[in-house]
Design a protein around this motif. Structure first.
Motif: not given
Length: 177
Positions: A36-50, A90-92
């Motif tokens: 849906s939003l291929p240029a937005d890394p925020r969810p992937r960044d959150a999972v990687e930080a978790a 986000s929850h992760a």
């Protein structure tokens, strides 16, 4: 069963296992957001930080900020499945900040990533609850020992929360089973 004001025992190993579990649940639906939003890394960044915290990294302000950034991305997603996928991410990241408090609200911190992932799968499949059930089955089978152990020290999941709340209560009940 503890009462609301009580504190629970919560060690760092358990916190890392819970966070790693939440990251694994959220990673299953990242593609729904990224399509849906291929240029937005925020969810992937959150999972990687978790994942980094779960692997032994520090619990930092940057980790907390990644959780908030993924939450904000959810609010900006036009596709409902993508929004729930971002909420799972986000929850992760937020799972690393679980409090040692005997509050039913803490159950949402433990199971929120799994519940939002299941809801994202349901929505992506045209609101098909069987799709969510498959995700919940996976979440139940892959929960590390710390998840049911810590849930057992907390009151049951709270009422409310719409469909995601229903999913949290179902998973909570299954893991305590």
């Amino acid at each position: 069963m503890p009462t609301e004001p009580d504190q629970i025992e919560l060690n760092e190993h358990e916190l890392r296992e819970i966070t790693g579990y939440a990251a694994a649940c959220a990673s299953r639906v990242l593609a729904l957001f990224e399509r849906s939003l291929p240029a937005d890394p925020r969810p992937r960044d959150a999972v990687e930080a978790a994942r980094a915290f779960a692997a032994g990294g520090r619990r930092t302000g940057a980790l907390r900020q990644s959780a908030w950034a993924a939450y904000k991305a959810a609010g900006e997603a036009a596709v409902p499945a993508a929004a729930d996928a971002a909420r799972a991410a986000s929850h992760a990241a937020a799972a690393a900040f679980l409090h040692p408090k005997a509050s039913a609200h803490q159950v949402k911190h433990i199971l929120g990533a799994a519940a939002h992932a299941a809801r994202a799968e349901e929505l992506a499949a045209g609101d098909d609850r069987d799709a969510g059930a498959r995700t919940l089955d996976w979440a139940g089978r892959h929960a590390p020992a710390a998840v049911p152990a810590v849930l057992g020290r907390l009151p049951a999941a709270p009422s409310g929360g719409g469909r995601v709340g229903e999913i949290i209560r179902a998973l909570d009940s299954a893991l305590r089973g």
